[in-house]
Design an enzyme around this catalytic site. Structure first.
Site, PDB file in Angstrom:
ATOM      1  N   LYS A 253     -10.150  10.196 -19.739  1.00 61.24           N
ATOM      2  CA  LYS A 253      -9.189  10.062 -18.635  1.00 61.24           C
ATOM      3  C   LYS A 253      -8.935  11.457 -18.056  1.00 61.24           C
ATOM      4  CE  LYS A 253      -6.580   6.050 -20.106  1.00 61.24           C
ATOM      5  NZ  LYS A 253      -6.524   5.868 -21.549  1.00 61.24           N
TER       6      LYS A 253
ATOM      7  N   THR B 213     -23.749   9.831 -27.106  1.00 68.53           N
ATOM      8  CA  THR B 213     -23.170   8.501 -26.926  1.00 68.53           C
ATOM      9  C   THR B 213     -23.717   7.555 -27.983  1.00 68.53           C
ATOM     10  OG1 THR B 213     -23.064   6.501 -25.574  1.00 68.53           O
ATOM     11  CG2 THR B 213     -24.876   7.960 -25.089  1.00 68.53           C
TER      12      THR B 213
ATOM     13  N   ASP C 114     -24.021   4.587 -27.372  1.00 70.89           N
ATOM     14  CA  ASP C 114     -24.710   3.540 -26.599  1.00 70.89           C
ATOM     15  C   ASP C 114     -26.215   3.791 -26.436  1.00 70.89           C
ATOM     16  OD1 ASP C 114     -22.132   2.602 -26.276  1.00 70.89           O
ATOM     17  OD2 ASP C 114     -21.896   3.454 -24.264  1.00 70.89           O
TER      18      ASP C 114
ATOM     19  N   GLY D   6     -21.817  -0.901 -26.700  1.00 68.38           N
ATOM     20  CA  GLY D   6     -23.050  -0.489 -26.036  1.00 68.38           C
ATOM     21  C   GLY D   6     -22.936  -0.463 -24.523  1.00 68.38           C
ATOM     22  N   ARG D   7     -21.766  -0.878 -24.042  1.00 70.82           N
ATOM     23  CA  ARG D   7     -21.505  -0.957 -22.604  1.00 70.82           C
ATOM     24  C   ARG D   7     -22.577  -1.800 -21.912  1.00 70.82           C
ATOM     25  NH1 ARG D   7     -17.448   2.508 -20.382  1.00 70.82           N
ATOM     26  NH2 ARG D   7     -17.724   4.094 -21.943  1.00 70.82           N
TER      27      ARG D   7
ATOM     28  N   HIS E  41     -14.155  -0.376 -32.308  1.00 65.57           N
ATOM     29  CA  HIS E  41     -14.206   1.072 -32.554  1.00 65.57           C
ATOM     30  C   HIS E  41     -14.609   1.455 -33.966  1.00 65.57           C
ATOM     31  CE1 HIS E  41     -12.185   0.872 -28.704  1.00 65.57           C
ATOM     32  NE2 HIS E  41     -12.614   2.109 -28.520  1.00 65.57           N
ATOM     33  N   LEU E  42     -14.782   0.456 -34.840  1.00 64.17           N
ATOM     34  CA  LEU E  42     -15.346   0.792 -36.161  1.00 64.17           C
ATOM     35  C   LEU E  42     -16.692   1.484 -35.962  1.00 64.17           C
ATOM     36  CD1 LEU E  42     -14.741  -2.513 -38.155  1.00 64.17           C
ATOM     37  CD2 LEU E  42     -13.705  -0.279 -38.614  1.00 64.17           C
TER      38      LEU E  42
ATOM     39  N   ARG F 225     -17.550   3.527 -33.743  1.00 61.38           N
ATOM     40  CA  ARG F 225     -17.452   4.914 -33.255  1.00 61.38           C
ATOM     41  C   ARG F 225     -16.888   5.858 -34.306  1.00 61.38           C
ATOM     42  NH1 ARG F 225     -15.513   4.635 -27.554  1.00 61.38           N
ATOM     43  NH2 ARG F 225     -13.928   6.151 -28.104  1.00 61.38           N
TER      44      ARG F 225
HETATM   45  O1  F6P Z   1     -19.500   4.542 -24.449  1.00 56.36           O
HETATM   46  C1  F6P Z   1     -19.074   4.378 -25.761  1.00 56.36           C
HETATM   47  C2  F6P Z   1     -18.181   3.179 -25.901  1.00 56.36           C
HETATM   48  O2  F6P Z   1     -17.819   3.061 -27.268  1.00 56.36           O
HETATM   49  C3  F6P Z   1     -18.764   1.869 -25.384  1.00 56.36           C
HETATM   50  O3  F6P Z   1     -19.720   1.322 -26.256  1.00 56.36           O
HETATM   51  C4  F6P Z   1     -17.514   1.052 -25.195  1.00 56.36           C
HETATM   52  O4  F6P Z   1     -17.695   0.064 -24.215  1.00 56.36           O
HETATM   53  C5  F6P Z   1     -16.523   2.083 -24.724  1.00 56.36           C
HETATM   54  O5  F6P Z   1     -16.995   3.352 -25.136  1.00 56.36           O
HETATM   55  C6  F6P Z   1     -15.123   1.877 -25.247  1.00 56.36           C
HETATM   56  O6  F6P Z   1     -14.308   2.830 -24.654  1.00 56.36           O
HETATM   57  P1  F6P Z   1     -12.799   3.098 -25.097  1.00 56.36           P
HETATM   58  O7  F6P Z   1     -12.858   3.941 -26.339  1.00 56.36           O
HETATM   59  O8  F6P Z   1     -12.224   3.833 -23.937  1.00 56.36           O
HETATM   60  O9  F6P Z   1     -12.167   1.775 -25.357  1.00 56.36           O
END
Ligand code: F6P
Length: 358
Positions: free
Chosen positions: A73, A138, A140, A183-184, A282-283, A285
């Protein structure tokens, strides 16, 4: 010589490995490294940063997240549109502010670790005359001009671990289990995680699918004596009506999520089988990076310092054929790299009996 580094956009396992690589290589050259906090925001005057020396990075290589913080952001927010089809431009007065900080701190190279949105911002800063170097990041894995980004392997491992767990409960209850993964707009995590995790069905944004066909596949399995089925669906896969499913939309940016529940409800209706959905979110990430991502991150960081040493600004570190080289940042940001529906990995999935829903 003083250089800067920042992480921008969503976090991802391996970011700290890059910082470790950058600080290690820079210290060897006698350079000082400034770590800007919370992405590009840290560049706004008077600058929000910390000096990073080798001691600050001891033990961070194996940590998830980023010690510098990050954001998707703020003044530099990059992606606009449901599919990231248009990119926000940074305002002139923001660029001027970045210039003030860079000058004040005498930053001779700025290493930007980010995905396509953040690298678009990096490219804009480079075009405005700043000595920028990009590092692709990323989970993704959807960036052009690099065969792989760090973070992807860790995300895939998370999917595989979750599937191993979900599989045992699916078998015990003779259920269909639908696993929604991130994975967007690209299906890499779903495809790789699905194959490695033993999925019976994989649904991707890149392949139009019919739930009727998926239901048929599950029923055929049932007839052959396999009473449970594992379905992996990418968050960017579309409903049969062609719609993306998302949680919310703020300033033109969508947060995808929810297709798993829709697919589960439809499959339960069509197969009559008890079906559950699980969204990994988010697990995927968080947590420690895999060894692959630690090594890739460290190599990327070292290469970024090398590019700075050679004065090759406007370049992005890139992984090609087992080598870390570089390309123009511009090459990475024009278009997303999505799964080739006729590619070898999809063929592999089909060959081992996975239904792609088409
Ligand atoms: O681009 C990485 C990602 O984890 C995508 O896979 C997912 O759609 C997005 O970011 C989620 O974003 P945020 O953390 O803003 O919810």
């Amino acid at each position: 010589m003083r250089i800067g580094i920042l992480n921008s956009g969503g976090d991802c396992p391996g970011l700290n490995a890059v910082i470790h690589g950058v600080v290690g290589a820079a210290s060897k050259l006698g350079w000082e490294v400034i770590g800007f906090r919370d992405g590009f925001e840290g560049l706004l005057p008077p600058g929000d940063y910390q000096v990073l020396d080798s001691e600050d990075t001891v033990g961070i290589l194996k940590l998830g997240g980023t010690i510098l913080g990050t954001t998707n952001k703020g003044h530099f927010a990059a992606k606009v549109g449901k599919e990231g089809e248009s990119k926000a431009e940074i305002e002139e007065n923001v660029i001027e502010k970045v210039g003030r900080t860079m000058k004040l701190l005498e930053i001779r190279a700025l290493i930007v670790v980010g995905g396509d949105g953040s690298l678009s911002t990096a490219w804009q800063l480079f075009q405005a005359g700043f000595p920028v170097i990009g590092v692709p990041k990323t989970i993704d894995n959807d960036l052009q001009a690099t065969a792989m980004t760090f973070g992807f392997d860790s995300a895939v491992n998370c999917v595989v671990d979750a599937m191993d767990r979900l599989h045992t409960t699916a078998v015990s209850h003779k259920r269909v289990m639908v696993v929604e993964v991130m994975g967007r707009n690209a299906g890499w995590i779903a495809l790789w995680g699905g194959i490695a995790g033993g999925a019976n069905v994989i649904l991707l944004p890149e392949i139009e699918f019919s739930l009727e066909k998926v239901a048929e596949h599950i029923k055929e399995r049932e007839a052959r004596g396999y009473h449970s089925s594992m379905v992996v669906v990418a968050e960017g896969a579309r409903t049969p009506d062609g719609d993306l499913v998302f949680q919310d939309e703020t300033n033109g940016q969508v947060r995808l999520g929810g297709i798993g529940d829709i697919v589960a409800a439809e499959l339960e209706k069509r197969t009559g089988k008890d079906t559950r959905a699980c969204t990994l979110g988010h697990l995927q990430r968080g947590g420690a990076p895999t060894s692959m991502d630690r090594i890739l991150g460290a190599r990327f960081g070292v290469k970024a310092v090398k590019l700075a040493q050679e004065g090759r600004f406007g370049r992005m570190v890139s992984y090609q054929s087992y080598h870390v080289s570089s390309v123009s940042i511009e090459k990475a940001i024009n278009k997303l790299r999505t799964v080739d529906p006729n590619g070898e990995v999809v063929e592999t999935a089909r060959a081992i009996g996975i239904c792609m829903g088409d």
